[in-house]
Each structure stands twice: as C-alpha cells, then as structure tokens.
Design an enzyme around this catalytic site. Structure first.
Site, PDB file in Angstrom:
ATOM      1  N   LYS A  48      -0.472   0.560 -25.120  1.00 32.92           N
ATOM      2  CA  LYS A  48      -1.068   0.649 -26.464  1.00 32.92           C
ATOM      3  C   LYS A  48       0.407   0.635 -27.373  1.00 32.92           C
ATOM      4  CE  LYS A  48      -5.539   1.976 -25.448  1.00 32.92           C
ATOM      5  NZ  LYS A  48      -6.794   2.968 -25.907  1.00 32.92           N
ATOM      6  N   TYR A  65       0.721  -1.220   0.095  1.00 35.45           N
ATOM      7  CA  TYR A  65       0.005   0.109  -0.001  1.00 35.45           C
ATOM      8  C   TYR A  65       0.942   1.148   0.011  1.00 35.45           C
ATOM      9  CZ  TYR A  65      -5.101  -0.295  -0.062  1.00 35.45           C
ATOM     10  OH  TYR A  65      -6.281  -0.571  -0.522  1.00 35.45           O
ATOM     11  N   THR A 123      -2.557   6.308 -22.098  1.00 38.50           N
ATOM     12  CA  THR A 123      -2.636   4.678 -21.754  1.00 38.50           C
ATOM     13  C   THR A 123      -0.895   4.376 -21.910  1.00 38.50           C
ATOM     14  OG1 THR A 123      -2.852   3.850 -23.719  1.00 38.50           O
ATOM     15  CG2 THR A 123      -4.730   4.008 -22.464  1.00 38.50           C
ATOM     16  N   ARG A 181      -0.871  -2.687 -18.789  1.00 38.43           N
ATOM     17  CA  ARG A 181      -2.121  -1.774 -18.895  1.00 38.43           C
ATOM     18  C   ARG A 181      -2.306  -0.700 -17.735  1.00 38.43           C
ATOM     19  NH1 ARG A 181      -6.221  -3.196 -21.714  1.00 38.43           N
ATOM     20  NH2 ARG A 181      -4.893  -4.655 -22.561  1.00 38.43           N
ATOM     21  N   ASP A 209      -5.628  13.722 -25.514  1.00 35.41           N
ATOM     22  CA  ASP A 209      -5.643  12.188 -24.888  1.00 35.41           C
ATOM     23  C   ASP A 209      -4.779  11.448 -26.114  1.00 35.41           C
ATOM     24  OD1 ASP A 209      -6.072   9.568 -24.408  1.00 35.41           O
ATOM     25  OD2 ASP A 209      -8.178   9.722 -24.015  1.00 35.41           O
ATOM     26  N   GLU A 244      -0.525   4.784  -0.559  1.00 40.05           N
ATOM     27  CA  GLU A 244      -1.335   6.002  -1.116  1.00 40.05           C
ATOM     28  C   GLU A 244      -0.496   7.207  -0.721  1.00 40.05           C
ATOM     29  OE1 GLU A 244      -4.670   5.450   1.432  1.00 40.05           O
ATOM     30  OE2 GLU A 244      -5.592   4.490  -0.046  1.00 40.05           O
TER      31      GLU A 244
HETATM   32  C1  LIG Z   1      -7.848   3.264 -25.134  1.00 39.53           C
HETATM   33  C2  LIG Z   1      -8.241   4.664 -24.763  1.00 39.53           C
HETATM   34  C3  LIG Z   1      -8.733   5.254 -23.476  1.00 39.53           C
HETATM   35  C4  LIG Z   1      -8.973   4.186 -22.332  1.00 39.53           C
HETATM   36  O1  LIG Z   1      -8.160   3.321 -21.810  1.00 39.53           O
HETATM   37  P1  LIG Z   1      -8.386   2.455 -20.765  1.00 39.53           P
HETATM   38  O2  LIG Z   1      -7.099   1.857 -20.213  1.00 39.53           O
HETATM   39  O3  LIG Z   1      -8.986   1.163 -21.578  1.00 39.53           O
HETATM   40  O4  LIG Z   1      -9.335   2.933 -19.818  1.00 39.53           O
HETATM   41  C5  LIG Z   1      -8.806   6.523 -23.460  1.00 39.53           C
HETATM   42  N1  LIG Z   1      -8.683   7.410 -24.496  1.00 39.53           N
HETATM   43  C6  LIG Z   1      -8.317   6.902 -25.723  1.00 39.53           C
HETATM   44  C7  LIG Z   1      -8.283   7.893 -26.857  1.00 39.53           C
HETATM   45  C8  LIG Z   1      -8.235   5.418 -25.845  1.00 39.53           C
HETATM   46  O5  LIG Z   1      -7.827   5.062 -27.220  1.00 39.53           O
END
Ligand SMILES: *Cc1c(COP(=O)(O)O)cnc(C)c1O
Length: 425
Positions: free
Chosen positions: A239, A64, A236, A245, A210, A66
């Site tokens: 990807k 933990y 993220t 993840r 994003d 936090e």
């Molecule tokens: C994949 C994705 C997310 C979300 O990611 P998670 O880890 O699945 O919650 C947010 N924004 C965009 C543009 C994405 O492609």
C-alpha cells in the site's frame, strides 16, 4: 529508468509471455494500458518501480526455503538467505523494531500469525468494527478471526467520527480482552496507538497494531509509530509502502520466537522468496530521501483533494483527513457508494465504495466512497492535479448523463498521459 526504457522493459516481458501464451499476454498489455490511462484513487493501491517488478519476476520464485535464514529445511538457500536478510535488516532500519518476520504472503496472513502466536480459540479479542474503518481480519463474523475468537467490536464516536477511546477503555475493563487489535482500512485520522496500548496494558492485554495502510507515513515519521508501545505491528508491503503484494510482522524481542513459529510452520509453508527479494528492494527505496518526499506529497495531496471536495459541498467522514485517504459520506438519501463507484469507473476514475460509520445501507452498497492519493502521487501529481481531480469527481457524481461521464473519461485519459507511468503500450 526513463519512459522509453520502461516501454522496452515491458515489451520484453510481454513478448516473452506472448511467445507461449498470447491470450494472457493480451491481458497483461491491456492491464498495463488500463493503469497508464486511468486515475487510480483506490487508497490501498500503488505503483511499484520496475526494480520491484524485476525482483518479483526473478528466479527466486523457483526456490523452496522453508525455515529462516541459516536455519532452512532445504539446501541451496545461500542466495535467498541474502535476500531475506536484506529485507529484515532494512525493515528494522525503517521501523526501529526489535524483530521482524518478512515471510507473510499477505496482510491477512500476517494478522493470522499474530492471532496464532497470542490467542487460543474462544479468547476475547477487540477489533475496530468494519463499517467504522476496521478490516475483515479484525474480527468480522465471516472471517476466521470472527469465527475463532470472541470478538467485541469497538466504534467511532457518532459526533466526531473518531475512535471512542473512552468507550474502548470501559469495554476493556469490563471484558478483559487477551488482545486488542487496532489500525484500520478506512479511517482518515491519526490513530493514538499510545493510548490504546495504555488501555490494553492496564487490563493485561496485548496489542496488535495493523498499519497496513499507513506504513509509509509511519516509516518516515509522519504518523506516530506503534512500534514503541505495541507488542506486535503488522503491515502489508503493497500500500503506501509501495512494495510487492505481501505482508510483514514486527514484534518485541520477547515474542520473536513465538511469532516466527506462528508464521512457519503455523500458518504458511514455503516463503515466496521472489516476493521477499522485492520487499528488500522496496525497503531500500523507502529508506531514501526521495521516498520521504513522496510521502510528504501524498499527505499534502490528500489534504488538498479533501479541502477542494469539501469546498464543492461534499461531506467528509470526520470532517477531513490527517493521512492519505478520505471518505465522502454521500448521505442516506444521496446516491449510494456502489452507484458512485460505478459512475466514476465509467469516467476512468477508480475508487471503491465503502460503508460510513453508522451506515444504514448494506456493505455491498454502502453510503460512502473511499479516496486515496498514494497511487496518483507516485505518478508525480501535485496540488493543481488534485484540484482538477476534485472538480472531475464532483462533475461525475452530480450528473445523471452518461455522455458527461464519457466526456470525463476522455479528459482523464489525456490528463493521465501527461504523467507517464509504465511506458507506451
Ligand atoms: C489491506 C489490509 C489488510 C489485508 O491485506 P491483504 O494483503 O489484502 O490480505 C489487513 N489489514 C488492514 C488494516 C488492511 O488495510
């Protein structure tokens, strides 16, 4: 780690699980085999290294922590602090940002923390429409973002299928948003973050970019970075960045404190320290020349695959791709995205159905499929393989015959074996 070392590594892991839970161990082995034998073309997926897997499977899961490094609410954090500091330092090196928070459990939670840091319920927020390439968390009515804020979705142009920056500027002048969200899940072109930031700043709005999908290209300088022009950049880590993840948020120094408070205690409790450790490993990998070479190959492969599909007569959204993904527009009277996904799945080729701009079918059916090259490129595939994949996709999509799909599946398994991934099962 060579393939026989990989086989031993996974055998040790799976046998350890099997001693306690044979049922689960069977599923683990089957999933490794599925990943080894298939052609993974889902644009948001990738294959992490054994080092990233090992860090994720480490004892840091027990802790933990936090709070933030040197400011924790629990004792015994000296070593997890090292992991989080390594992740933060490397992320800053990769993206050149003022401040970073590596604790978000996912991309969705990264975005949620930025909303919490910047907006009040009912505020006006702009996000790209889901069916035009945006993400659920950019204001979809079924998502907390759409339920909490007054969302105005912006679209792509009907003629070019690229973002309509002029319409966005007009919308901004009219509705004076608090926050403009940009970035996408299914957009094959370069995003002009600088123009979007200029539109936002003209009306006093903040910008959240994003880069969940394109983070790898941004990190190595092969996509323009939003970091200089946008207040917040979320991503993220699993990807194109090829890490565990998870999520991450970068921001300008002025928002550092608000952001950290929004992540914890605002949105999350204890951070996943084993995942943060794995983020540190993945960022170290992303700082190497090998990773840059990998991203260059991802882009070259996408361009080859897309060109080949077009030569075979398939219509692509926006007429091509500048990044790691492409969208086939199957047409209103062609087979649906769902059918195409199912059929390719039976042939061992994994893609996902997707809506296309101005789609007339429902999201669950869709008129497109999204195809990406990050995962197959991690296996070492190049242009020759992309041309072969295009021909296989074409064959499956044009055939109604289950026997043809099954024959392709057999071919795919042989093909994949030539690009070993996670050792023999
Ligand atoms: C994949 C994705 C997310 C979300 O990611 P998670 O880890 O699945 O919650 C947010 N924004 C965009 C543009 C994405 O492609």
């Amino acid at each position: 780690m060579n393939q026989s070392e990989r086989s031993m590594f996974f055998a040790t892991l799976e046998n350890t699980v099997a001693a306690v839970d044979p049922e689960l161990a069977t599923a683990l082995r089957a999933e490794r085999q599925r990943q080894n034998e298939g052609l993974e073309l889902i644009a948001s997926e990738n294959f992490v290294s054994p080092a990233v897997l090992a860090a994720m499977g480490s004892v840091m899961t027990n802790k933990y922590a936090e709070g933030y490094p040197a400011k924790r609410y629990y004792g015994g954090c000296e070593y997890v602090d090292v992991a989080e500091e390594l992740a933060r330092t490397r992320a800053k090196q990769l993206f050149g940002c003022d401040h970073v928070n590596v604790q978000p459990h996912s991309g969705a939670q990264a975005n949620m923390s930025v909303y919490l840091a910047t907006c009040q319920p009912g505020d006006v927020v702009f996000g790209m429409d889901l069916s035009h390439g945006g993400h659920l968390t950019h204001g979809h009515p079924l998502n907390y973002s759409g339920k909490t804020f007054q969302i105005h979705p912006y679209l792509v142009r009907q003629d070019t299928e690229t973002i309509d920056y002029d319409a966005l500027r007009e919308m901004a002048r009219l509705h004076r948003p608090k926050l403009i969200v940009c970035g996408a899940s299914a957009y094959p072109r370069i995003i002009d973050f600088e123009t979007i930031a200029a539109i936002a700043h003209e009306v006093g709005a903040l910008v959240m970019a994003d880069i969940a999908h394109i983070a790898g290209m941004v990190a190595v300088g092969l996509h323009p970075s939003p970091v200089p022009s946008c207040e917040f950049v979320t991503t993220t880590t699993h990807k194109t960045l090829r890490g565990p993840r998870g999520g991450m948020v970068m921001c300008k120094a002025a928002f550092a404190e608000a952001l950290d408070k929004a992540v914890f205690p605002g949105v999350q409790g204890g951070p996943l320290m084993h995942v943060i450790a794995a983020k540190a490993v993945a960022f170290a990998e992303a700082l190497t020349p090998d990773y840059r070479g990998y991203i260059e190959q991802v882009l070259a492969n996408a361009s080859t695959l897309c060109g080949e599909l077009q030569a075979l007569g398939w219509k692509m959204v926006s007429g091509g791709t500048d990044n790691h993904l492409m969208l086939i527009n199957l047409g209103a009277d062609g087979i649906s995205g769902k059918k195409a996904e199912d059929r390719l799945g039976k042939a061992g080729i994994t893609v996902n159905k997707n809506t296309v701009p101005f789609d007339t079918r429902k999201p669950y059916i869709g008129s497109g499929v999204r195809i990406g090259t990050p995962a197959v490129t991690s296996r070492g595939m190049g242009p020759d393989e992309m041309r072969r994949i295009a021909r296989l996709i074409d064959k499956v999509l044009r055939s109604e015959d289950e026997a043809v799909w099954a024959a392709v599946k057999h071919e795919v398994e042989e093909f994949a074996k030539a690009f070993p991934l996670y050792g023999a099962a």
